[in-house]
Every structure is written in structure tokens, then in C-alpha cells.
Design an enzyme around this catalytic site. Structure first.
Site, PDB file in Angstrom:
ATOM      1  N   ARG A 119       0.834  -1.201   0.000  1.00  0.00           N
ATOM      2  CA  ARG A 119       0.000   0.000   0.000  1.00  0.00           C
ATOM      3  C   ARG A 119       0.870   1.252   0.000  1.00  0.00           C
ATOM      4  O   ARG A 119       0.539   2.253  -0.621  1.00  0.00           O
ATOM      5  CB  ARG A 119      -0.942  -0.038   1.200  1.00  0.00           C
ATOM      6  CG  ARG A 119      -1.867  -1.257   1.119  1.00  0.00           C
ATOM      7  CD  ARG A 119      -2.908  -1.267   2.173  1.00  0.00           C
ATOM      8  NE  ARG A 119      -3.719  -0.079   2.059  1.00  0.00           N
ATOM      9  CZ  ARG A 119      -4.360   0.480   3.070  1.00  0.00           C
ATOM     10  NH1 ARG A 119      -4.285  -0.053   4.267  1.00  0.00           N
ATOM     11  NH2 ARG A 119      -5.069   1.557   2.891  1.00  0.00           N
ATOM     12  N   ASN A 124      -7.777   8.248   7.104  1.00  0.00           N
ATOM     13  CA  ASN A 124      -6.948   7.694   6.032  1.00  0.00           C
ATOM     14  C   ASN A 124      -5.480   7.700   6.417  1.00  0.00           C
ATOM     15  O   ASN A 124      -4.994   8.622   7.060  1.00  0.00           O
ATOM     16  CB  ASN A 124      -7.142   8.502   4.743  1.00  0.00           C
ATOM     17  CG  ASN A 124      -8.581   8.434   4.257  1.00  0.00           C
ATOM     18  OD1 ASN A 124      -9.326   7.563   4.698  1.00  0.00           O
ATOM     19  ND2 ASN A 124      -8.964   9.339   3.385  1.00  0.00           N
ATOM     20  N   ASP A 158      -3.216   7.451   3.959  1.00  0.00           N
ATOM     21  CA  ASP A 158      -2.480   8.028   2.826  1.00  0.00           C
ATOM     22  C   ASP A 158      -2.116   9.481   3.150  1.00  0.00           C
ATOM     23  O   ASP A 158      -2.524  10.020   4.178  1.00  0.00           O
ATOM     24  CB  ASP A 158      -3.306   7.913   1.526  1.00  0.00           C
ATOM     25  CG  ASP A 158      -4.570   8.775   1.536  1.00  0.00           C
ATOM     26  OD1 ASP A 158      -4.491   9.979   1.862  1.00  0.00           O
ATOM     27  OD2 ASP A 158      -5.663   8.246   1.212  1.00  0.00           O
ATOM     28  N   HIS A 194      -5.819   7.366  12.479  1.00  0.00           N
ATOM     29  CA  HIS A 194      -5.465   5.953  12.286  1.00  0.00           C
ATOM     30  C   HIS A 194      -4.008   5.784  11.844  1.00  0.00           C
ATOM     31  O   HIS A 194      -3.644   4.728  11.336  1.00  0.00           O
ATOM     32  CB  HIS A 194      -6.404   5.299  11.265  1.00  0.00           C
ATOM     33  CG  HIS A 194      -7.800   5.117  11.780  1.00  0.00           C
ATOM     34  ND1 HIS A 194      -8.867   4.753  10.981  1.00  0.00           N
ATOM     35  CD2 HIS A 194      -8.321   5.257  13.030  1.00  0.00           C
ATOM     36  CE1 HIS A 194      -9.972   4.674  11.715  1.00  0.00           C
ATOM     37  NE2 HIS A 194      -9.678   4.988  12.960  1.00  0.00           N
ATOM     38  N   CYS A 223       8.784   2.544  16.061  1.00  0.00           N
ATOM     39  CA  CYS A 223       9.691   1.562  16.655  1.00  0.00           C
ATOM     40  C   CYS A 223       9.063   0.989  17.920  1.00  0.00           C
ATOM     41  O   CYS A 223       8.719   1.726  18.844  1.00  0.00           O
ATOM     42  CB  CYS A 223      11.040   2.199  16.975  1.00  0.00           C
ATOM     43  SG  CYS A 223      12.162   1.022  17.750  1.00  0.00           S
ATOM     44  N   CYS A 278      15.869   0.480  13.357  1.00  0.00           N
ATOM     45  CA  CYS A 278      15.279   1.781  13.684  1.00  0.00           C
ATOM     46  C   CYS A 278      16.378   2.852  13.576  1.00  0.00           C
ATOM     47  O   CYS A 278      17.460   2.675  14.163  1.00  0.00           O
ATOM     48  CB  CYS A 278      14.732   1.729  15.112  1.00  0.00           C
ATOM     49  SG  CYS A 278      14.300   3.353  15.783  1.00  0.00           S
ATOM     50  N   THR A 316     -16.953   8.443   4.287  1.00  0.00           N
ATOM     51  CA  THR A 316     -16.757   7.369   5.271  1.00  0.00           C
ATOM     52  C   THR A 316     -18.068   6.622   5.494  1.00  0.00           C
ATOM     53  O   THR A 316     -19.135   7.232   5.516  1.00  0.00           O
ATOM     54  CB  THR A 316     -16.154   7.903   6.600  1.00  0.00           C
ATOM     55  OG1 THR A 316     -16.070   6.836   7.549  1.00  0.00           O
ATOM     56  CG2 THR A 316     -16.932   9.050   7.186  1.00  0.00           C
ATOM     57  N   SER A 317     -17.945   5.303   5.682  1.00  0.00           N
ATOM     58  CA  SER A 317     -19.144   4.464   5.790  1.00  0.00           C
ATOM     59  C   SER A 317     -19.813   4.589   7.156  1.00  0.00           C
ATOM     60  O   SER A 317     -20.927   4.125   7.336  1.00  0.00           O
ATOM     61  CB  SER A 317     -18.770   2.998   5.547  1.00  0.00           C
ATOM     62  OG  SER A 317     -17.799   2.588   6.492  1.00  0.00           O
ATOM     63  N   ALA A 325     -17.165  12.502  -4.106  1.00  0.00           N
ATOM     64  CA  ALA A 325     -16.486  13.542  -3.320  1.00  0.00           C
ATOM     65  C   ALA A 325     -15.850  14.592  -4.225  1.00  0.00           C
ATOM     66  O   ALA A 325     -15.847  15.784  -3.909  1.00  0.00           O
ATOM     67  CB  ALA A 325     -15.412  12.900  -2.434  1.00  0.00           C
TER      68      ALA A 325
HETATM   69  N1  APR Z   1     -16.953   9.837  -3.179  1.00  0.00           N
HETATM   70  C1  APR Z   1     -17.548   9.848  -1.947  1.00  0.00           C
HETATM   71  N2  APR Z   1     -17.714   8.748  -1.206  1.00  0.00           N
HETATM   72  C2  APR Z   1     -17.272   7.576  -1.710  1.00  0.00           C
HETATM   73  C3  APR Z   1     -16.649   7.482  -2.978  1.00  0.00           C
HETATM   74  C4  APR Z   1     -16.487   8.671  -3.725  1.00  0.00           C
HETATM   75  N3  APR Z   1     -15.919   8.699  -4.931  1.00  0.00           N
HETATM   76  N4  APR Z   1     -16.334   6.184  -3.187  1.00  0.00           N
HETATM   77  C5  APR Z   1     -16.742   5.499  -2.111  1.00  0.00           C
HETATM   78  N5  APR Z   1     -17.311   6.334  -1.216  1.00  0.00           N
HETATM   79  C6  APR Z   1     -17.893   6.018   0.100  1.00  0.00           C
HETATM   80  C7  APR Z   1     -18.511   4.649   0.170  1.00  0.00           C
HETATM   81  O1  APR Z   1     -19.865   4.708  -0.258  1.00  0.00           O
HETATM   82  C8  APR Z   1     -18.391   4.339   1.659  1.00  0.00           C
HETATM   83  O2  APR Z   1     -19.525   4.775   2.375  1.00  0.00           O
HETATM   84  O3  APR Z   1     -16.832   6.014   1.028  1.00  0.00           O
HETATM   85  C9  APR Z   1     -17.157   5.135   2.085  1.00  0.00           C
HETATM   86  C10 APR Z   1     -15.930   4.296   2.378  1.00  0.00           C
HETATM   87  O4  APR Z   1     -16.205   3.480   3.483  1.00  0.00           O
HETATM   88  P1  APR Z   1     -15.126   2.444   4.047  1.00  0.00           P
HETATM   89  O5  APR Z   1     -14.567   1.635   2.947  1.00  0.00           O
HETATM   90  O6  APR Z   1     -15.772   1.728   5.175  1.00  0.00           O
HETATM   91  O7  APR Z   1     -13.935   3.398   4.576  1.00  0.00           O
HETATM   92  P2  APR Z   1     -13.844   4.210   5.940  1.00  0.00           P
HETATM   93  O8  APR Z   1     -15.183   4.690   6.379  1.00  0.00           O
HETATM   94  O9  APR Z   1     -12.764   5.214   5.762  1.00  0.00           O
HETATM   95  O10 APR Z   1     -13.346   3.079   6.938  1.00  0.00           O
HETATM   96  C11 APR Z   1     -13.059   3.435   8.259  1.00  0.00           C
HETATM   97  O11 APR Z   1     -12.184   1.281   8.733  1.00  0.00           O
HETATM   98  O12 APR Z   1     -11.025  -0.550   7.970  1.00  0.00           O
HETATM   99  C12 APR Z   1     -10.944   0.582   8.743  1.00  0.00           C
HETATM  100  O13 APR Z   1      -9.029   1.698   9.439  1.00  0.00           O
HETATM  101  C13 APR Z   1      -9.856   1.529   8.316  1.00  0.00           C
HETATM  102  O14 APR Z   1      -9.851   3.944   8.427  1.00  0.00           O
HETATM  103  C14 APR Z   1     -10.596   2.806   8.009  1.00  0.00           C
HETATM  104  C15 APR Z   1     -11.881   2.654   8.786  1.00  0.00           C
END
Ligand code: APR
Length: 235
Positions: A58, A91, A93, A108, A116, A135, A175-176, A218
Site C-alpha cells: 500500500r 486515512n 495516505d 489511524h 519503533c 530503527c 466514510t461508511s 467527493a
Molecule cells: N466519493 C464519496 N464517497 C465515496 C466514494 C467517492 N468517490 N467512493 C466510495 N465512497 C464512500 C462509500 O460509499 C463508503 O460509504 O466512502 C465510504 C468508504 O467506506 P469504508 O470503505 O468503510 O472506509 P472508511 O469509512 O474510511 O473506513 C473506516 O475502517 O477498515 C478501517 O481503518 C480503516 O480507516 C478505516 C476505517
């Protein structure tokens, strides 16, 4: 409106249009990997090599991606609002920073950082960890990815609590809403009186907690919202 204190929470969806895979979408990372094999302290104890390979891949993939208009719009918002904007990102990244944002909390952790386990030093890291390099601080070969795994406590939680209490506007982007504590931030901010807005491809699990929700990409929604906000705000 004169000034407004804004806290933005971002998730994997904001980086999706840059080509960084999300976690829970159909082609997401958790479709191809089991969380418990690569993103827990137990997984690391059992097989550091498996975990290192996952994060090394990644980290390497980050080199091939660029910020998209959503990251750029948040950097523009910071230039205009200064200290009145804080981005909390889940994120790992670095696309917010590469777009120009400076006020970013990586709750996160970060892919481009190594932690380390011996001296607890953190080091900027752009290489692989699978070969167990020493390290740079103490020389011990105990570097792990500086990311928060399931079962670990996210970074900066005290500061985040203070910022959420001060927020007048809380905006959740991409975010979901499936992972706590971040999924609870909307209610925390709301309790202290913030207005809440969701910008996501689809309704998140916590969508009912937002005063307003806009659904779409987004890269479209964030620049639109930033322009709209800046037309109403002066510093
Ligand atoms: N624009 C806006 N939203 C989007 C897009 C886009 N182009 N593509 C996908 N999404 C939305 C999806 O519909 C979903 O609701 O982004 C969300 C991503 O959700 P997840 O994959 O669950 O990511 P996230 O919410 O960041 O996960 C939280 O879970 O696994 C852990 O540590 C990891 O930080 C992460 C945390």
C-alpha cells in the site's frame, strides 16, 4: 455569517477517485483480505511478514496516485479559514498533505511513517519494512507500520474531543460510518451544538445523525460545498 469553526472528518471515500481502494465497497480492501490477518496486533505477532507485505504494497502504491479535487478543495478551505478548519482523517495516505493541507490529524496513523516498538520513536518511512530494517533512532529491528490496528486506540483522541466540542459545523466526507470511535464524532459534535453535514457516495450507516446529507462523488460534492461555504464566510 462571519466566522465558523469547521471540523471535517474524512474516510477512504475521499481518496477513491485518486485510485486508492476503499475498505467496505464491492472492490474494497476488506473483500480481498481478512481484517484479522493484516490489521490487528495479533496478526502482527503471528506473522509480521504478512502484515508488512500488506502495508509495504500500500505504501508503494501511494507513489502512483495524486490528490483529487476533493483534497484540493479542502486545502483551499484551509487557506481561507486558517485555524478555523481542522481535518481529522481516518486515512493513512498522505493525499491531504500533498494537496496542501497542513491542519490534518491522522487518527489511524500514516503509511509513510514507521513506529519503533523498542524506543517508540516515529520515523518518516518511504521504503519497505518486510526486511526488518533497523530503527534510525535506536538500531533495534522492531519497526512496525505506524498505523492504528483494530483493537488499538486511535491517535489524538483528547485533542479531537476538544475540537469536536468547539465545532460549529461538522462535515463527514467519504466514510461508511461503520468504525468507531470516528463513527460517533457526528453525535459528539451535535451534542455541543454543531450543525452536521454528510458528503458521501451513498447514505452512511450514521446518515440519520446528520442535519443534511448530500450523496455523490467527493470530487464533485466537496468543491461545490467549499465554494458555497466560502461565499458565506469571512475571516
Ligand atoms: N466519493 C464519496 N464517497 C465515496 C466514494 C467517492 N468517490 N467512493 C466510495 N465512497 C464512500 C462509500 O460509499 C463508503 O460509504 O466512502 C465510504 C468508504 O467506506 P469504508 O470503505 O468503510 O472506509 P472508511 O469509512 O474510511 O473506513 C473506516 O475502517 O477498515 C478501517 O481503518 C480503516 O480507516 C478505516 C476505517
Amino acid at each position: 455569517m462571519t466566522r465558523v469553526k469547521v471540523v471535517v472528518l474524512t474516510g477512504a471515500g475521499i481518496s477513491a477517485e485518486s485510485g486508492v481502494p476503499t475498505f467496505r465497497d464491492a472492490d474494497g480492501l476488506w473483500e480481498g483480505h481478512r481484517v484479522e490477518d493484516v490489521a490487528t496486533p495479533e496478526a502482527y505477532e503471528l506473522s509480521p511478514t504478512t502484515v508488512h507485505r500488506f502495508y509495504d504494497a500500500r505504501r508503494a502504491a501511494l507513489r502512483a496516485v495524486d490528490p483529487n479535487p476533493a483534497h484540493t478543495a479542502l486545502a483551499r478551505l484551509e487557506r481561507e479559514l486558517g485555524d478555523d478548519l481542522l481535518v481529522i482523517t481516518q486515512n493513512i495516505d498522505d493525499l491531504h498533505e500533498r494537496a496542501g493541507s497542513e491542519r490534518v490529524l491522522h487518527m489511524h496513523g500514516e503509511l509513510r511513517s514507521a513506529l519503533c516498538r523498542a524506543c517508540h520513536g516515529r520515523h518518516r518511512w518511504d521504503h519497505d519494512l518486510v526486511d526488518l530494517p533497523p530503527c534510525p533512532g535506536c538500531g533495534v529491528t522492531e519497526l512496525r507500520p505506524d498505523v492504528v490496528w483494530f483493537g488499538e486506540i486511535p491517535y489524538e483522541m483528547d485533542r479531537i474531543a476538544v475540537e469536536l466540542a468547539r465545532a460549529e459545523l461538522f462535515v463527514s466526507i467519504g466514510t461508511s460510518g461503520a468504525v468507531y470511535p470516528a463513527a460517533g464524532f457526528v453525535r459528539q459534535a451535535m451534542r455541543y451544538g454543531a450543525r452536521t453535514l454528510e458528503l458521501n457516495l451513498e447514505p452512511s450507516e450514521g446518515t440519520v445523525w446528520f442535519h443534511e446529507a448530500r450523496h455523490g462523488r467527493a470530487g464533485d460534492l466537496v468543491p461545490e460545498w467549499v465554494s458555497e461555504l466560502l461565499s458565506r464566510v469571512s475571516r
